[in-house]
Scaffold this active site. Structure first.
Site, short mmCIF file in Angstrom:
data_model
loop_
_atom_site.label_atom_id
_atom_site.label_comp_id
_atom_site.label_asym_id
_atom_site.label_seq_id
_atom_site.Cartn_x
_atom_site.Cartn_y
_atom_site.Cartn_z
N ARG A 234 0.86 -1.18 0.00
CA ARG A 234 0.00 0.00 0.00
C ARG A 234 0.90 1.23 0.00
O ARG A 234 1.94 1.26 0.65
CB ARG A 234 -0.92 0.02 1.23
CG ARG A 234 -2.06 -1.00 1.17
CD ARG A 234 -3.06 -0.67 0.07
NE ARG A 234 -4.20 -1.59 0.04
CZ ARG A 234 -4.26 -2.65 -0.75
NH1 ARG A 234 -3.25 -2.96 -1.55
NH2 ARG A 234 -5.33 -3.43 -0.74
N GLU A 263 -2.47 7.79 -4.69
CA GLU A 263 -2.80 7.22 -6.00
C GLU A 263 -4.27 7.30 -6.36
O GLU A 263 -4.65 7.07 -7.51
CB GLU A 263 -2.37 5.74 -6.05
CG GLU A 263 -3.19 4.81 -5.18
CD GLU A 263 -2.76 3.36 -5.31
OE1 GLU A 263 -3.62 2.52 -5.62
OE2 GLU A 263 -1.57 3.07 -5.10
#
Length: 346
Positions: A234, A263
């Site tokens: 992550r 993101e």
């Protein structure tokens, strides 16, 4: 059962339709992400399916519950985007796909690593231009390197097995050591020593309050000079600003990312005709020793089929029993079948 599938990309449709049909369900595909402003699109359906960038906060879950949604079937392993306490409060069961394809993410980890070590992207671009000079393409081998694996769950264990096959010495950091990794010869240690001793550091952690910025300024400063850092877990496990400073100083010799801290507004979308507004991401892209892919580590045909199958098995189980073995909410089921101390991304 009718299921509204949010964030549905065209490449997902065949596997999801096949799995839904096989399990006796019907699907309504919605290309939009699920959040408070799109929750109304699920009106009239008892279940929704969500992906990694959908926002299942208290407001969204409350809206879904008031519309009659009783199940959120995640098409991913991670659930940091879900307010689990709110889900329990509103009586919404949340289920995930805990282990769809550890091999896919592990193999992508090695693809990033090998491409960086052997400078494959630069070589590819050079050859396409008719330049066959080897100047600037001197690479490094894997055999004999020390690889530090942070998180040794299903994915981390597959990475360890592959790196062992390349002849790497294995170090691991995980509160719950893997007997499989120990049999491969992995030595478990604390994070500071792993960072100091590893030529390669690869991250396979979930995003929790305890792992957010697990590698920040102090940790980057401890890394072996010139080490390669890979993150396919992550994005927020890394402090991106600290990593950029590490790249500038040479402390980080190369960086491979399949995830990025911010993101959500970049990955899974075609922004090729736009100016990227994220200055930090743009800065990362200026380094010749950085390789970034857009969260595609999971993206194999086999993994998509597995994700679809488990997603609709979860729906079937919930429809029949009102419960689900892969449920993470209600909260009492969060730790079912797992060690709550484990770092590893499963």
């Amino acid at each position: 059962m009718q299921v509204t599938v949010f964030s549905a990309k065209l490449y997902e449709h065949p596997s999801l339709e096949a799995a839904a049909s096989r399990h006796g369900h019907t699907v309504d595909f919605q290309p939009l992400r699920l959040y408070r402003d799109t929750a109304s699109l699920a009106l009239g359906t008892p279940a929704v399916s969500a992906f990694v960038h959908d926002i299942l906060d208290a407001e969204t879950l409350g809206l879904l519950a008031r519309q009659g949604v009783r199940l959120v079937a995640l098409r991913c392993a991670g659930f940091n985007q879900v307010d689990l306490k709110a889900a329990e409060k509103f009586g919404v069961t949340v289920a995930r796909v805990p282990a769809y394809s550890p091999q896919a993410v592990a193999e992508h980890t090695l693809a990033l690593l090998l491409a960086l070590l052997r400078k494959l992207c630069r070589a590819h671009n050079r050859v396409r231009e008719g330049n066959f000079s080897l100047d600037g393409l001197l690479g490094e081998g894997l055999c004999g390197k020390t690889a530090g694996i942070v998180g040794t769950g299903k994915i981390g264990t597959v990475v360890a097995r592959i790196l062992n096959g390349f002849g790497c010495r294995l170090l691991g950091y995980d509160p719950a050591p893997s007997t499989t990794c120990e049999k491969l010869g992995m030595t478990y240690t604390d994070l500071p020593h792993l960072l100091e001793a590893s030529d390669i550091v690869t991250l396979h952690c979930p995003l929790t309050p305890g792992t957010r910025h697990l590698l920040g300024e102090p940790e980057v400063a401890r890394m072996k000079p010139g080490a390669v850092l890979i993150n396919t877990s992550r994005g927020a496990v890394l402090d991106t600003q600290a990593v950029i400073r590490g790249l500038k100083s040479g402390r980080i010799g190369a960086l491979g990312l399949d995830v990025y801290e911010e993101e959500d507004h970049l990955f899974f979308e075609d922004l090729s005709g736009q100016i990227i507004q994220d200055d930090v991401f743009a800065r990362l892209m200026t380094f010749p020793n950085v390789l970034i892919t857009g969260h595609q580590g999971f993206f194999t045909r086999e993994a998509l089929e597995a994700i679809a199958d488990v997603t609709f098995r979860n729906v079937s189980e919930f429809e029949l029993t009102g419960k689900c073995a892969n449920a993470i909410a209600p909260a009492r089921r969060v730790s079912a079948g797992s060690n709550p101390k484990r770092l590893a991304r499963t």
